[in-house]
Scaffold this motif. Structure first.
Motif, PDB file in Angstrom:
ATOM      1  N   GLN A  34      58.809  28.816  15.063  1.00 45.37           N
ATOM      2  CA  GLN A  34      59.797  28.112  14.067  1.00 45.37           C
ATOM      3  C   GLN A  34      61.246  28.327  14.235  1.00 45.37           C
ATOM      4  O   GLN A  34      61.922  27.308  14.241  1.00 45.37           O
ATOM      5  N   GLN A  35      61.519  29.581  14.720  1.00 46.44           N
ATOM      6  CA  GLN A  35      62.867  29.844  14.954  1.00 46.44           C
ATOM      7  C   GLN A  35      63.576  29.103  16.171  1.00 46.44           C
ATOM      8  O   GLN A  35      64.537  28.936  16.098  1.00 46.44           O
ATOM      9  N   VAL A  36      62.788  29.285  17.181  1.00 48.25           N
ATOM     10  CA  VAL A  36      63.121  28.673  18.189  1.00 48.25           C
ATOM     11  C   VAL A  36      63.495  26.911  18.154  1.00 48.25           C
ATOM     12  O   VAL A  36      64.368  26.461  18.711  1.00 48.25           O
ATOM     13  N   LYS A  37      62.673  26.390  17.476  1.00 47.13           N
ATOM     14  CA  LYS A  37      62.688  24.965  17.091  1.00 47.13           C
ATOM     15  C   LYS A  37      63.780  24.888  16.172  1.00 47.13           C
ATOM     16  O   LYS A  37      64.825  23.830  16.443  1.00 47.13           O
ATOM     17  N   GLU A  40      66.841  24.774  18.444  1.00 46.09           N
ATOM     18  CA  GLU A  40      67.054  23.527  19.308  1.00 46.09           C
ATOM     19  C   GLU A  40      67.638  22.512  18.361  1.00 46.09           C
ATOM     20  O   GLU A  40      68.515  21.926  18.902  1.00 46.09           O
ATOM     21  N   GLU A  41      67.231  22.414  17.245  1.00 42.24           N
ATOM     22  CA  GLU A  41      67.942  21.502  16.354  1.00 42.24           C
ATOM     23  C   GLU A  41      69.267  21.716  16.125  1.00 42.24           C
ATOM     24  O   GLU A  41      69.986  20.838  15.911  1.00 42.24           O
ATOM     25  N   GLU A  42      69.707  23.173  16.091  1.00 42.83           N
ATOM     26  CA  GLU A  42      71.148  23.400  15.888  1.00 42.83           C
ATOM     27  C   GLU A  42      71.830  22.779  17.180  1.00 42.83           C
ATOM     28  O   GLU A  42      73.036  22.506  16.839  1.00 42.83           O
ATOM     29  N   LEU A  43      71.368  23.307  18.183  1.00 43.67           N
ATOM     30  CA  LEU A  43      72.021  22.713  19.439  1.00 43.67           C
ATOM     31  C   LEU A  43      72.100  21.374  19.810  1.00 43.67           C
ATOM     32  O   LEU A  43      72.928  20.678  20.494  1.00 43.67           O
ATOM     33  N   GLY A  44      70.909  20.547  19.232  1.00 43.04           N
ATOM     34  CA  GLY A  44      70.866  19.175  19.569  1.00 43.04           C
ATOM     35  C   GLY A  44      70.298  18.941  20.917  1.00 43.04           C
ATOM     36  O   GLY A  44      70.142  17.713  21.149  1.00 43.04           O
TER      37      GLY A  44
END
Length: 347
Positions: A34-37, A40-44
């Motif tokens: 969940q945290q890695v996902k 990824e969403e934060e970085l785009g």
């Protein structure tokens, strides 16, 4: 950015397996995923390529991994540095001092401090006594070495060194060769002294002692720095009185004699602002007191004129070399014998 997400990502990138990464981080696998996902969403962009065959880094993930490691490494280094600064291991310490401590006293203290606290930057500021207290209270310096008596308030002090004043005579003077003399023997001699405007403690002691001996010193020359006064004595322009540790420095062309009159000692204090939070202050005070104690209990002696002056093995010729590059110097317009060191607070 949540640093926890960076740690989880680095663990997955290095293990290439969510389960092993979770075990390594001591959390459940779903938390890592969940945290890695979220990262990824934060970085785009995707950092990991997830498939039935396993986990691999995307091109973006390969580029980002060393950056993530660097961020975590810098954060850890910053935390360690802050913790070290709280213990006085790293940081900055501004020290003010009167110039006579350069003669044998201050150099071995600084050398010992540098050996124990190499990551503390030392800023050295030679200051007159009156200026020292103002600078201390203004927080422009952290600790000072100044003559007694101690300041009246808002400053804490510890007695560092105390020594009698000795007569400093030009080589070949009629009184050289005598181990001691009465101060009255200097009544007709020209004196070289600090100017009254400096409010020098040495000058105060000399003036009071001469008055007690029944005369006023005849001033031939005045100078604001001790090494200038000593040069004038060496040149035969007059005599003066100096602390014991100045004699230990062996200025050329000068002989010394003990004063038989009962004179108060010239004392130096370590002083710091009440409530000061710099932990390097306590480290410096402890080291300075220990160095001074070792200097004052040496059995080695050297004859200076007729006077035998104890010479500390802690003091060497290199103690008089002030060309150490890691010291920052800002220029501005025995020892402890029978005297108990003590702490005085003034609020």
């Amino acid at each position: 950015m949540d640093l926890r997400r960076l740690r989880y990502f680095c663990a997955v990138a290095e293990e290439l397996h969510f389960g092993r990464a979770a075990e390594r981080m001591h959390v459940v696998q779903s938390a890592v995923s969940q945290q890695v996902k979220c990262l990824e969403e934060e970085l785009g962009f995707d950092l990991l390529d997830r498939s039935r065959h396993g986990v691999s880094l995307t091109i973006q993930g390969t580029v980002f991994l060393p950056e993530a490691r660097a961020i975590l490494s810098r954060m850890e280094a910053g935390i360690q540095r802050v913790r070290a600064s709280a213990d006085g291991i790293v940081g900055r310490l501004a020290i003010g001092f009167v110039d006579n401590v350069l003669w044998s006293t201050l150099p071995p203290m600084l050398r010992e401090f540098r050996s124990r606290r190499p990551m503390v930057e030392l800023v050295l500021r030679p200051l007159d006594r009156a200026v020292q207290i103002d600078a201390l209270r203004a927080s422009s310096i952290d600790v000072v070495i100044l003559p007694a008596p101690e300041p009246a308030k808002d400053v804490e002090t510890s007695l560092l060194v105390g020594a009698p004043l000795l007569a400093a005579l030009p080589e070949g003077h009629r009184l050289t060769g005598q181990p001691s003399l009465l101060l009255a023997a200097l009544a007709d001699e020209p004196f070289v002294l600090f100017p009254p405007t400096m409010r020098s403690r040495i000058l105060e002691l000399i003036t009071a002692a001469c008055a007690h001996a029944g005369f006023t010193p005849r001033i031939a020359q005045e100078a604001e720095q001790l090494h200038t006064l000593m040069a004038l004595v060496s040149a035969g322009l007059g005599v003066t009185l100096v602390p014991d540790w100045v004699a230990r420095a062996h200025p050329m062309g000068i002989r010394y004699a003990r004063i038989e009159d009962a004179l108060p000692p010239y004392e130096l204090l370590v002083a710091w602002r009440t409530g000061a939070t710099n932990p390097a202050i306590e480290a410096f005070r402890t080291i300075a007191e220990g160095t001074a104690a070792r200097m004052g209990h040496s059995d080695m002696k050297t004859t200076l004129g007729g006077y035998e002056c104890p010479r500390s093995p802690a003091i060497t010729d290199r103690d008089h070399d002030f060309t150490i590059p890691r010291w920052t110097v800002h220029r501005m317009p025995p020892i402890v014998s029978g005297t108990e060191r003590q702490i005085r607070s003034h609020k």
